[in-house]
Design a protein around this motif. Structure first.
Motif, PDB file in Angstrom:
ATOM      1  N   GLY A  77      37.223  96.505  28.615  1.00  0.00           N
ATOM      2  CA  GLY A  77      36.304  95.477  28.171  1.00  0.00           C
ATOM      3  C   GLY A  77      35.441  95.861  26.992  1.00  0.00           C
ATOM      4  O   GLY A  77      34.641  95.033  26.528  1.00  0.00           O
ATOM      5  N   GLY A  78      35.582  97.097  26.495  1.00  0.00           N
ATOM      6  CA  GLY A  78      34.810  97.536  25.336  1.00  0.00           C
ATOM      7  C   GLY A  78      33.500  98.193  25.717  1.00  0.00           C
ATOM      8  O   GLY A  78      32.980  98.045  26.823  1.00  0.00           O
ATOM      9  N   VAL A  79      32.939  98.932  24.761  1.00  0.00           N
ATOM     10  CA  VAL A  79      31.696  99.666  25.012  1.00  0.00           C
ATOM     11  C   VAL A  79      30.519  98.715  25.190  1.00  0.00           C
ATOM     12  O   VAL A  79      29.565  99.008  25.924  1.00  0.00           O
ATOM     13  N   ALA A  80      30.566  97.564  24.530  1.00  0.00           N
ATOM     14  CA  ALA A  80      29.476  96.601  24.688  1.00  0.00           C
ATOM     15  C   ALA A  80      29.458  96.041  26.098  1.00  0.00           C
ATOM     16  O   ALA A  80      28.387  95.907  26.733  1.00  0.00           O
ATOM     17  N   GLY A  81      30.623  95.711  26.624  1.00  0.00           N
ATOM     18  CA  GLY A  81      30.685  95.192  27.982  1.00  0.00           C
ATOM     19  C   GLY A  81      30.310  96.224  29.019  1.00  0.00           C
ATOM     20  O   GLY A  81      29.790  95.867  30.082  1.00  0.00           O
TER      21      GLY A  81
END
Length: 286
Positions: free
Chosen positions: A73-77
């Motif tokens: 889901g990515g580092v932001a998620g």
């Protein structure tokens, strides 16, 4: 209700957590205890996040060996966008090692899970000291430049697993040609009187398709080349005699009793029946 118990041998198992070195992680056969990793690393590269799937972050440490950290889901998620930035030294605990981690050779893959803990200022004494030492090396030396150069060499191992011999314009012996192969394995001298005639296919070109004819021609040429090199070929099978006219006569199934009319019954004479009986007796040698 049906529990199974495995008795452990009498030996002391150490459960002390230690910081893994990436040079050891990249070695074949590496497998951490409980499939968990503790690392102190510096972020080399952060790939662009995808809408779905894993986002890849390239990490390295003092050994300058690199691995890939996969974040679903990515580092932001995952809430670690501020931590995983290029040049940041990060303390990582409880990273997950999976059975597929080594399949991404030469850069093993490790995974960030809900149990993983990332920090720029860890409270653990061992991790805090390791972070300070790595930060000092990153700031005072050309560590990032050297690490990226070594990452490039590490990635090239994928192409060098099956290396090809180097070739130079003046060296023609690296890639043998047909003439060099023939000189290395010279063919024995043959004379027209003792040479084996080429094997001819038993099939006729009229009954074969274009693709089959081409394949048969290649097979005949290959067989001829083997005979010229002195290979012993199996004897040619003699062709079968042509079939008798009786065999070549197309088969006519008998008509049913209902389909036989009065006119057909009249045409069948006793003489034809006798001739048919004599032919059957001749065939049966009676």
């Amino acid at each position: 209700k049906h529990a199974q118990v495995e008795e452990l041998p009498n030996q002391t198992v150490s459960s002390t957590r230690t910081i893994s070195i990436l040079s050891a992680v990249c070695q074949p056969g590496f497998r951490p205890v409980f499939n968990e990793l503790d690392l102190v690393v510096v972020v080399l590269d952060v790939e662009v996040a995808k809408e779905r799937g894993f986002q890849t972050i390239t990490l390295t440490d003092e050994s300058m060996a690199s691995v890939k950290l996969l974040v679903w889901g990515g580092v932001a998620g995952a809430g670690v966008h501020d931590l995983l930035q290029p040049g940041h030294v990060v303390s990582c605990k409880n990273l997950e090692w999976r059975s597929s981690s080594i399949s991404s050779w030469p850069l093993p893959s490790i995974y960030l899970t809900e149990h993983s803990v990332l920090s720029l200022h860890p409270k653990d004494q061992e991790h805090s000291l390791a972070v300070q030492q790595l930060q000092h090396k990153v700031k005072t030396t050309q560590f990032m430049v050297q690490a990226r150069e070594k990452l490039s060499r590490q990635m090239n191992r994928r192409h060098s697993r099956y290396p090809t011999p180097p070739t130079t314009p003046g060296n023609t012996s690296a890639a043998p040609t047909n003439s060099s192969r023939q000189s290395r394995y010279p063919t024995p001298p043959t004379t027209p009187a003792t040479s084996t005639p080429p094997t001819i296919s038993a099939w006729t070109q009229a009954t074969l398709s274009t693709s089959t004819s081409s394949r048969m021609a290649k097979l005949d040429a290959y067989t001829t080349n083997l005979s010229r090199q002195g290979c012993k070929l199996p004897p040619v099978v003699a062709p079968l005699p042509p079939p008798s006219p009786k065999v070549m006569t197309p088969y006519k199934p008998p008509k049913g009793s209902q389909a036989v009319g009065e006119e057909d019954m009249v045409n069948i004479s006793s003489q034809e029946m006798e001739e048919f009986a004599m032919e059957m007796m001749d065939e049966l040698d009676m």
